[in-house]
Design a protein around this motif. Structure first.
Motif, PDB file in Angstrom:
ATOM      1  N   LEU A 326       2.008   2.600   3.899  1.00 29.07           N
ATOM      2  CA  LEU A 326       0.650   2.150   3.604  1.00 29.07           C
ATOM      3  C   LEU A 326       0.316   0.817   4.275  1.00 29.07           C
ATOM      4  N   LYS A 327       1.361   0.092   4.680  1.00 27.09           N
ATOM      5  CA  LYS A 327       1.137  -1.182   5.365  1.00 27.09           C
ATOM      6  C   LYS A 327       0.861  -0.996   6.855  1.00 27.09           C
ATOM      7  N   LEU A 345      -0.685   9.734   2.481  1.00 30.05           N
ATOM      8  CA  LEU A 345      -1.430   8.479   2.385  1.00 30.05           C
ATOM      9  C   LEU A 345      -2.451   8.534   1.250  1.00 30.05           C
ATOM     10  N   ILE A 350      -4.605   5.199  -0.717  1.00 30.85           N
ATOM     11  CA  ILE A 350      -5.418   4.480   0.271  1.00 30.85           C
ATOM     12  C   ILE A 350      -6.885   4.494  -0.156  1.00 30.85           C
ATOM     13  N   GLN A 351      -7.618   3.499   0.293  1.00 29.54           N
ATOM     14  CA  GLN A 351      -9.057   3.435   0.042  1.00 29.54           C
ATOM     15  C   GLN A 351      -9.760   4.329   1.061  1.00 29.54           C
ATOM     16  N   GLN A 356     -10.931   0.388   8.538  1.00 26.99           N
ATOM     17  CA  GLN A 356      -9.611   0.064   9.056  1.00 26.99           C
ATOM     18  C   GLN A 356      -9.722  -0.994  10.157  1.00 26.99           C
TER      19      GLN A 356
END
Length: 453
Positions: A326-327, A345, A350-351, A356
Motif C-alpha cells: 500500500l506504500k 489493494l 486504499i482510497q 495518486q
C-alpha cells in the motif's frame, strides 16, 4: 507332441507362402513343439517375398522360419544350434497373432512399449524371457505405465544390465506417474550421480507429480547444488502445492535455505511466476519481505515484474506485506490487467477516489488505458464515476471525458450506467460531449446526446 530331433539336410525349394502354410499348420496343431537340432534349409525365394535373400547353394541353420503376413521370426544361435521349447498355448499364441505382433523378442519389446498389457504374460508363457535383455525393462519404463512395469517385473525383468539409472529416471518422471517412480526406486537405490541432471530435466519438463515421490528419497532431500540451491528451491520452481506439502511432511527440508545470492525458495517462485508455490511457501512462514544479497524482496520482484497472481498470493494473509504494498505507487496496477493485485489493494483499504502521485484517480487510470474489467471492478467496489483528475494542461477531467476522447463505447456505457454526469466541465470548459464532437466521434456524440441531463 511334435518333435523334430533328427537333422534335416535335404534341400527344400519352396515359395514363401508354402513355408508359411506348412509351419502355421504345424504350430496350430501342436501342443508342444521342440526343436533341438539344426535344420538345414536351402530356400529359393522370389524377390517379391520381401524376405532376407538366401544363397541357393548354402544351407542356412534355422530353428524355423514363419513367413507371410501373420508371422516373421528367425532364431539362430551363434553356433547354428537352436534349443528352443515353446509351450504352445492356443489362446496365448492366437492373441499375439491377432494383434499382429512377431513371435519373438522384437515382438515382445513392441508389446511392452505399446502398453499391450494382455500380451506380456502371453509371451512369457510362450517361453520368451523377460530378463534376457535390458531392452525389456527399458521398454517398460518408456511405456510410462505402472501396470506394464509391474507386469514386466513380475515376469523377472531386472536392472542388472543397467547400473546407470539416469535414463530410467527420465522415463519414470516423464510418465508423470508416482507408481512408476516407486517401482524404479524398489529396483535399485538412487545415487547422487543421478540427481542434478534429473532435477534439471524435471524443471524443464514440468512433470512434478511423479517427482513428488522421487523427491522424498534421501539423496534428493539432501541435495545441494554448487550455487547453494536445495530441494526447497526446486520446490519453489514447481508450482506444486502437493510437492511442497509432501516435502514439509518429511520434516527434512530447511525452507529458510538461501543460495549464494541470498535467495530463498520464495524468491525462486516469484521470479518464475509460480503463484501456487508462492502461496504455499508463504503459508509455511517464508517472508515476502526477505531481502536477497542485493536487497531485493520477493514482493519487490513481483511488483517490478507485474506478477499479478503472485502478488495476490504472497500478500494474502500477510499484514506486513500488504502494508508494504500500500506504500507503493500502485497507479500502474490500474492501468493494467492486474485485477488480482487491484483486489488486494482494495481489500487493503486504499482510497478509491484519492488522487495518486500522477494526479489521477484509480478509475481514471483504468479508463485512460481502456481497461474495462478494471473499471468495472473499481466501480463495483464503490469508486465514484465522476471523481475528477488532472491532466498535464487541464484540470477537473472526469473518466467520462477521457472515455469520450478515446471513443471507447463499452466504457462510456458502463460509466453512464453508473451515473456519470455529462454536464461536468473541465477547467478549459470542455464537456464529454464537446470532446466527442471535437474528435469527430459521431457514434459517441449520438450516445451522449441521448443522455444529456
Amino acid at each position: 507332441m511334435l518333435s523334430l530331433n533328427d537333422p534335416i539336410s535335404e534341400e527344400i525349394n519352396l515359395h514363401a507362402n508354402s513355408i508359411a502354410q506348412v509351419l502355421q499348420l504345424t504350430l496350430a496343431h501342436a501342443q508342444e513343439l521342440v526343436i533341438s537340432q539344426p535344420i538345414g534349409v536351402t530356400l529359393k525365394l522370389p524377390p517379391s517375398t520381401g524376405l532376407s535373400r538366401s544363397d541357393e547353394k548354402t544351407k542356412t541353420p534355422l530353428a524355423f522360419l514363419i513367413a507371410g503376413s501373420l508371422f516373421s521370426l528367425a532364431v539362430v544361435t551363434a553356433s547354428g544350434y537352436v534349443a528352443y521349447q515353446y509351450a504352445m498355448r492356443e489362446r496365448a499364441s492366437t492373441a499375439i497373432v491377432t494383434a499382429g505382433f512377431e513371435l519373438g523378442p522384437n515382438g515382445l519389446i513392441r508389446a511392452i512399449s505399446g502398453r499391450h498389457l494382455e500380451l506380456i504374460p502371453a509371451y512369457a508363457r510362450l517361453g520368451f524371457s523377460l530378463s534376457a535383455t535390458p531392452r525389456v525393462i527399458e521398454a517398460a519404463f518408456i511405456s510410462g505405465s505402472s501396470a506394464v512395469v509391474d507386469a514386466v517385473l513380475a515376469g523377472g525383468a531386472t536392472l542388472a544390465h543397467e547400473p546407470n539409472l539416469g535414463s530410467f529416471l527420465q522415463f519414470a518422471v516423464d510418465s508423470d506417474d508416482p507408481a512408476v517412480v516407486e517401482a524404479l526406486i524398489g529396483l535399485q537405490p538412487l545415487s547422487s550421480n543421478d540427481v542434478l541432471p534429473q532435477i534439471r530435466h524435471v524443471i524443464e519438463s514440468g512433470k512434478w507429480k511423479a517427482f513428488e515421490r522421487l523427491a522424498l528419497e534421501e539423496v534428493y532431500l539432501s541435495f545441494e547444488s554448487k550455487n547453494g540451491e536445495t530441494i526447497a528451491h526446486v520446490a519453489g520452481l514447481s508450482d506444486s502445492a502437493s510437492l511442497i506439502q509432501a516435502l514439509q511432511l518429511s520434516g527434512r527440508v530447511d525452507w529458510t535455505a538461501r543460495n549464494a545470492q541470498g535467495q530463498t525458495a520464495l524468491h525462486f517462485a516469484v521470479h518464475n511466476d509460480k503463484a501456487t508455490a508462492a502461496a504455499a511457501l508463504v503459508a509455511l512462514g517464508l517472508d515476502p519481505l526477505q531481502e536477497d544479497s542485493e536487497g531485493r524482496t520477493p514482493l519487490m520482484i513481483a511488483w517490478e515484474k507485474g506478477r499479478d497472481s503472485v502478488i495476490a498470493a504472497i500478500t494474502n494473509g500477510s499484514k506486513v506485506a500488504l502494508e508494504q504494498l500500500l506504500k507503493s505507487d500502485f497507479s500502474a496496477v490500474f492501468r493494467s490487467d492486474a485485477v488480482l493485485t487491484a483486489r488486494t489493494l482494495i481489500a487493503g483499504g486504499i482510497q478509491l477516489d484519492a488522487v495518486q502521485p500522477n494526479g489521477h484517480t484509480p478509475l481514471f487510470d483504468a479508463v485512460q488505458s481502456s481497461r474495462l474489467e478494471m473499471a468495472t471492478l473499481l466501480l463495483g467496489a464503490g469508486a465514484s464515476a465522476d471523481a475528477i483528475s488532472d491532466m498535464r494542461d487541464v484540470q477537473g477531467v472526469t473518466p467520462l471525458m477521457m472515455a469520450s476522447a478515446n471513443g471507447h463505447i463499452p466504457l462510456i456505457k458502463l460509466l453512464l450506467e453508473r451515473g456519470a454526469s455529462t454536464t461536468i466541465r473541465a477547467s478549459n470548459g470542455a464537456t464529454a460531449l464537446s470532446i466527442a464532437k471535437g474528435r469527430g466521434r459521431d457514434d459517441v456524440v449520438s450516445l451522449l446526446g441521448s443522455t444529456v441531463n
